[in-house]
Design an enzyme around this catalytic site. Sequence first.
Site, short mmCIF file in Angstrom:
data_model
loop_
_atom_site.label_atom_id
_atom_site.label_comp_id
_atom_site.label_asym_id
_atom_site.label_seq_id
_atom_site.Cartn_x
_atom_site.Cartn_y
_atom_site.Cartn_z
N TYR A 87 0.85 -1.20 0.00
CA TYR A 87 0.00 0.00 0.00
C TYR A 87 0.89 1.26 0.00
O TYR A 87 2.07 1.20 0.37
CB TYR A 87 -0.91 -0.05 1.24
CG TYR A 87 -1.73 1.19 1.44
CD1 TYR A 87 -2.69 1.56 0.52
CD2 TYR A 87 -1.52 2.01 2.55
CE1 TYR A 87 -3.43 2.73 0.70
CE2 TYR A 87 -2.25 3.17 2.73
CZ TYR A 87 -3.20 3.53 1.80
OH TYR A 87 -3.91 4.68 1.97
N THR A 120 1.64 3.72 1.76
CA THR A 120 2.47 4.18 2.89
C THR A 120 3.44 3.09 3.38
O THR A 120 4.14 3.29 4.38
CB THR A 120 1.59 4.57 4.09
OG1 THR A 120 0.82 3.41 4.46
CG2 THR A 120 0.65 5.71 3.76
N LYS A 121 3.45 1.94 2.73
CA LYS A 121 4.20 0.82 3.28
C LYS A 121 5.69 0.87 2.90
O LYS A 121 6.12 1.76 2.19
CB LYS A 121 3.57 -0.50 2.82
CG LYS A 121 2.16 -0.72 3.39
CD LYS A 121 2.16 -0.83 4.89
CE LYS A 121 0.88 -1.38 5.48
NZ LYS A 121 -0.24 -0.45 5.52
N ASN A 122 6.45 -0.10 3.40
CA ASN A 122 7.91 -0.05 3.22
C ASN A 122 8.32 -0.27 1.77
O ASN A 122 9.35 0.23 1.33
CB ASN A 122 8.59 -1.10 4.11
CG ASN A 122 8.39 -0.79 5.59
OD1 ASN A 122 7.81 0.24 5.94
ND2 ASN A 122 8.87 -1.67 6.45
N VAL A 123 7.56 -1.06 1.04
CA VAL A 123 7.71 -1.24 -0.41
C VAL A 123 6.35 -0.88 -1.00
O VAL A 123 5.33 -1.41 -0.54
CB VAL A 123 8.11 -2.69 -0.77
CG1 VAL A 123 7.95 -2.96 -2.25
CG2 VAL A 123 9.54 -2.97 -0.33
#
Length: 391
Positions: A188, A190-193
């Site tokens: 998603y 805002t996620k790390n990937v």
Amino acid sequence: MPTFPSEKPFLVFGKPAIGEEEIAEVEACLRSGWLGTGPRVAQFERDFATWRGVPPSRVAAVNSCTAALHVSMVAAGIEPGAEVITTPLTFCATVNAILHAGLAPVLADVDPVTQNIDPDAIEAAITPRTRAILPVHFAGRPCAMDRIMAIARKHDLVVIEDCAHAVETEFHGQPAGTFGDFGCFSFYATKNVVTGEGGMILGRDEEHVARARILALHGMSKDAWHRFGDQGYKHYQVVECGFKYNMMDLQAALGLHQLARVEASWMRRRELWERYDQAFADLPMALPAPPDADTRHGYHLYTVMIDAARCGIERDAFLDAMNTAGIGTGVHYLSIPEHPYYQQRFGWRPEQWPHAMQLGRETVSLPLSPAISDADADRVIQDVTRLLHTP
Ligand SMILES: Cc1ncc(COP(=O)(O)O)c(C=O)c1O
């Protein structure tokens, strides 16, 4: 760029770091004439499998972590109505996916320090109807997978790890998502990937992963690339009633380059984390617990606790004041039983899971994205410090 009373540009919470490589790849994908599931998704799956040290047959890309959790539980063959133990301190998607799979969520409280599901609470929640445990590696901190897997073995339970925050997380040298039967990842925005929306299933059993892949595309035996691709038209068969959960090449175009930078982004978030830890050491708010020995924290969320009695400001007033200062923040999460749907359906009350309730009422996530500069982080530090020192 909008300005706010701070007269400074708004610092978007979870702003993704998108490089020129992603932009060029998306453009190339658009120009290729193939936007849907195809060669870029296949490449992203291979790269992800390599990154987590498993064969490509053990991963399947989907369009969200929610989808990954749902089809994993279906593919695991858990009988309808069976109980799945999970944490009350999670995003609603975790619990909703259990419900979509026709299963019954059972909450087990978190450890107040790690904020992860407490193995003792899991044991206490087991009944003759329990079939699975769904731990969430909260904020990127690994759950106690040694204890959770021992409980699962003792009671013959399926384990599905919610790795939405935990692409880089490791426990005793082993990657999160490779302990249980399935690990489910989120890409998603805002996620790390980041792929915008997106997810990945990582499974222990190749046959279960193959079934999850089919379930994620209407139950069809071949995806579109294998029907319309450059190898000539191929017929497909519908072998079960599946869902529309496939990832697009357009999304994988982002993910390929995001994954190539996963370590650099992780190191940048760790730097920001350490900067916050140092700057906030003397403030009257609780900071995230340091990572445990022999673990790798994913550094997905930097969460501080705003206890009104200690900090002199209510949590929600703090959120408003940060917003007025032009800084985006998050709440991860109000505990699941705070929401009316679950209260009405299950009769749950927040007080039944007191640690999750208290954390959910005090927690604030500060910006922790590789896209923010040192100057941005210093702005966050100044405003937090100012708010906690203003009576
Ligand atoms: C803990 C947790 N689980 C599941 C999800 C769902 O992920 P997605 O948005 O990719 O469906 C999220 C997303 O925020 C999450 O934080």
